[in-house]
Design a protein around this motif. Sequence first.
Motif, mmCIF file in Angstrom:
data_model
loop_
_atom_site.group_PDB
_atom_site.id
_atom_site.type_symbol
_atom_site.label_atom_id
_atom_site.label_comp_id
_atom_site.label_asym_id
_atom_site.label_seq_id
_atom_site.Cartn_x
_atom_site.Cartn_y
_atom_site.Cartn_z
ATOM 1 N N VAL A 48 11.497 2.119 -10.182
ATOM 2 C CA VAL A 48 10.844 1.213 -9.746
ATOM 3 C C VAL A 48 11.186 0.048 -8.993
ATOM 4 O O VAL A 48 10.022 -0.831 -8.818
ATOM 5 C CB VAL A 48 10.897 1.354 -12.202
ATOM 6 C CG1 VAL A 48 10.109 -0.378 -11.604
ATOM 7 C CG2 VAL A 48 10.208 2.085 -12.663
ATOM 8 N N ALA A 49 12.440 -0.230 -9.161
ATOM 9 C CA ALA A 49 12.953 -1.528 -8.735
ATOM 10 C C ALA A 49 13.144 -1.027 -6.288
ATOM 11 O O ALA A 49 12.310 -1.804 -5.706
ATOM 12 C CB ALA A 49 14.656 -1.217 -8.044
ATOM 13 N N GLY A 50 12.277 0.756 -5.834
ATOM 14 C CA GLY A 50 12.202 0.968 -4.689
ATOM 15 C C GLY A 50 10.850 0.369 -4.580
ATOM 16 O O GLY A 50 10.142 -0.404 -3.880
ATOM 17 N N VAL A 51 10.438 0.811 -5.449
ATOM 18 C CA VAL A 51 8.297 0.446 -5.486
ATOM 19 C C VAL A 51 8.134 -0.543 -5.870
ATOM 20 O O VAL A 51 7.225 -0.982 -5.286
ATOM 21 C CB VAL A 51 7.426 1.748 -6.499
ATOM 22 C CG1 VAL A 51 6.497 1.345 -6.283
ATOM 23 C CG2 VAL A 51 7.891 2.945 -6.244
ATOM 24 N N ALA A 52 8.943 -1.094 -6.170
ATOM 25 C CA ALA A 52 8.308 -2.988 -6.561
ATOM 26 C C ALA A 52 9.001 -3.504 -5.449
ATOM 27 O O ALA A 52 8.155 -4.323 -5.111
ATOM 28 C CB ALA A 52 9.227 -4.035 -7.447
ATOM 29 N N LEU A 53 9.779 -3.424 -4.627
ATOM 30 C CA LEU A 53 10.468 -4.041 -2.938
ATOM 31 C C LEU A 53 9.279 -3.347 -2.482
ATOM 32 O O LEU A 53 8.947 -4.163 -2.115
ATOM 33 C CB LEU A 53 11.989 -3.408 -2.754
ATOM 34 C CG LEU A 53 12.945 -4.789 -3.167
ATOM 35 C CD1 LEU A 53 14.243 -3.274 -2.469
ATOM 36 C CD2 LEU A 53 12.949 -5.392 -2.981
ATOM 37 N N LEU A 54 9.124 -2.241 -2.192
ATOM 38 C CA LEU A 54 7.745 -1.870 -1.335
ATOM 39 C C LEU A 54 7.017 -3.084 -1.497
ATOM 40 O O LEU A 54 6.191 -2.834 -0.206
ATOM 41 C CB LEU A 54 8.291 -0.813 -0.788
ATOM 42 C CG LEU A 54 9.224 0.695 -0.681
ATOM 43 C CD1 LEU A 54 8.516 1.714 -1.057
ATOM 44 C CD2 LEU A 54 8.928 -0.047 0.682
ATOM 45 N N VAL A 55 6.299 -2.781 -2.751
ATOM 46 C CA VAL A 55 4.972 -3.321 -2.821
ATOM 47 C C VAL A 55 5.206 -5.261 -2.452
ATOM 48 O O VAL A 55 4.109 -5.136 -1.608
ATOM 49 C CB VAL A 55 4.501 -3.187 -4.112
ATOM 50 C CG1 VAL A 55 2.966 -4.415 -4.493
ATOM 51 C CG2 VAL A 55 3.909 -2.395 -5.104
ATOM 52 N N ARG A 56 6.092 -5.716 -2.872
ATOM 53 C CA ARG A 56 6.685 -6.421 -2.591
ATOM 54 C C ARG A 56 6.734 -7.318 -0.847
ATOM 55 O O ARG A 56 6.098 -8.551 -0.257
ATOM 56 C CB ARG A 56 7.374 -7.619 -2.767
ATOM 57 C CG ARG A 56 8.081 -9.308 -2.738
ATOM 58 C CD ARG A 56 9.826 -9.289 -3.436
ATOM 59 N NE ARG A 56 9.405 -10.619 -3.093
ATOM 60 C CZ ARG A 56 10.694 -11.435 -2.879
ATOM 61 N NH1 ARG A 56 11.829 -10.757 -2.873
ATOM 62 N NH2 ARG A 56 10.821 -12.043 -2.917
ATOM 63 N N ALA A 57 7.161 -6.068 -0.318
ATOM 64 C CA ALA A 57 7.398 -5.835 1.193
ATOM 65 C C ALA A 57 5.994 -6.185 2.402
ATOM 66 O O ALA A 57 5.181 -6.775 2.761
ATOM 67 C CB ALA A 57 8.186 -5.251 2.017
ATOM 68 N N VAL A 58 4.857 -4.906 1.362
ATOM 69 C CA VAL A 58 3.955 -4.516 2.017
ATOM 70 C C VAL A 58 2.962 -5.879 1.814
ATOM 71 O O VAL A 58 2.526 -6.389 2.436
ATOM 72 C CB VAL A 58 3.130 -3.679 1.297
ATOM 73 C CG1 VAL A 58 1.502 -3.271 1.594
ATOM 74 C CG2 VAL A 58 3.705 -2.367 2.295
ATOM 75 N N ARG A 59 3.263 -6.549 0.547
ATOM 76 C CA ARG A 59 2.642 -8.547 0.830
ATOM 77 C C ARG A 59 2.870 -9.271 1.392
ATOM 78 O O ARG A 59 1.328 -9.914 1.833
ATOM 79 C CB ARG A 59 2.406 -8.232 -1.125
ATOM 80 C CG ARG A 59 1.273 -7.635 -1.651
ATOM 81 C CD ARG A 59 1.446 -8.102 -2.888
ATOM 82 N NE ARG A 59 0.804 -6.891 -4.251
ATOM 83 C CZ ARG A 59 0.437 -7.321 -5.965
ATOM 84 N NH1 ARG A 59 1.532 -7.913 -5.934
ATOM 85 N NH2 ARG A 59 -0.018 -6.265 -6.515
ATOM 86 N N GLN A 60 4.052 -9.111 1.119
ATOM 87 C CA GLN A 60 4.726 -10.633 2.215
ATOM 88 C C GLN A 60 3.692 -10.012 3.093
ATOM 89 O O GLN A 60 3.413 -11.066 4.391
ATOM 90 C CB GLN A 60 5.913 -10.631 2.157
ATOM 91 C CG GLN A 60 6.509 -11.261 1.263
ATOM 92 C CD GLN A 60 8.050 -11.084 1.501
ATOM 93 O OE1 GLN A 60 8.657 -10.319 2.174
ATOM 94 N NE2 GLN A 60 8.259 -11.884 -0.019
ATOM 95 N N ARG A 61 3.561 -8.803 4.469
ATOM 96 C CA ARG A 61 3.165 -8.437 5.276
ATOM 97 C C ARG A 61 1.901 -8.536 5.616
ATOM 98 O O ARG A 61 1.065 -9.104 6.477
ATOM 99 C CB ARG A 61 3.808 -7.155 6.130
ATOM 100 C CG ARG A 61 4.937 -7.015 6.652
ATOM 101 C CD ARG A 61 5.088 -5.354 7.151
ATOM 102 N NE ARG A 61 6.429 -5.211 7.465
ATOM 103 C CZ ARG A 61 7.386 -4.120 7.376
ATOM 104 N NH1 ARG A 61 5.893 -2.654 7.173
ATOM 105 N NH2 ARG A 61 8.445 -4.044 7.217
ATOM 106 N N ALA A 62 1.199 -8.701 4.757
ATOM 107 C CA ALA A 62 -0.237 -8.803 4.636
ATOM 108 C C ALA A 62 -0.678 -10.492 4.522
ATOM 109 O O ALA A 62 -1.709 -10.629 5.095
ATOM 110 C CB ALA A 62 -1.353 -7.755 3.451
ATOM 111 N N SER A 63 -0.205 -11.143 3.650
ATOM 112 C CA SER A 63 -0.181 -12.178 4.012
ATOM 113 C C SER A 63 0.268 -12.854 5.119
ATOM 114 O O SER A 63 -0.067 -14.426 5.600
ATOM 115 C CB SER A 63 0.487 -13.206 2.524
ATOM 116 O OG SER A 63 1.407 -12.918 2.914
ATOM 117 N N ARG A 64 1.468 -12.531 6.167
ATOM 118 C CA ARG A 64 1.090 -13.542 7.447
ATOM 119 C C ARG A 64 0.272 -12.658 8.411
ATOM 120 O O ARG A 64 -0.688 -12.441 8.351
ATOM 121 C CB ARG A 64 2.437 -12.830 7.472
ATOM 122 C CG ARG A 64 4.186 -13.113 7.049
ATOM 123 C CD ARG A 64 4.925 -12.769 7.205
ATOM 124 N NE ARG A 64 5.933 -13.240 5.756
ATOM 125 C CZ ARG A 64 7.721 -13.405 6.694
ATOM 126 N NH1 ARG A 64 8.305 -12.955 7.325
ATOM 127 N NH2 ARG A 64 8.143 -13.877 5.537
#
Length: 64
Positions: A48-64
């Motif tokens: 669950v923590a790994g998925v949360a980190l991956l989702v957060r990383a993808v969202r940060q890349r998409a917002s840039r």
Amino acid sequence: MTRVVPTVLGVLLLLVGAVWTLQGANVLPGSFMTGSRFWLVVGLVCVVAGVALLVRAVRQRASR
């Protein structure tokens, strides 16, 4: 560089958590962790923590 770290950590947590979950669930034998509920729970938390980190990383890349 700082964008890569959460992605790598997320993938590592996901992989390690999957192995621990499978060992804890007695699916992947060959370790002292096999069949232990403790490692099943720890593995699920890591997944669950790994998925949360991956989702957060993808969202940060998409917002840039």
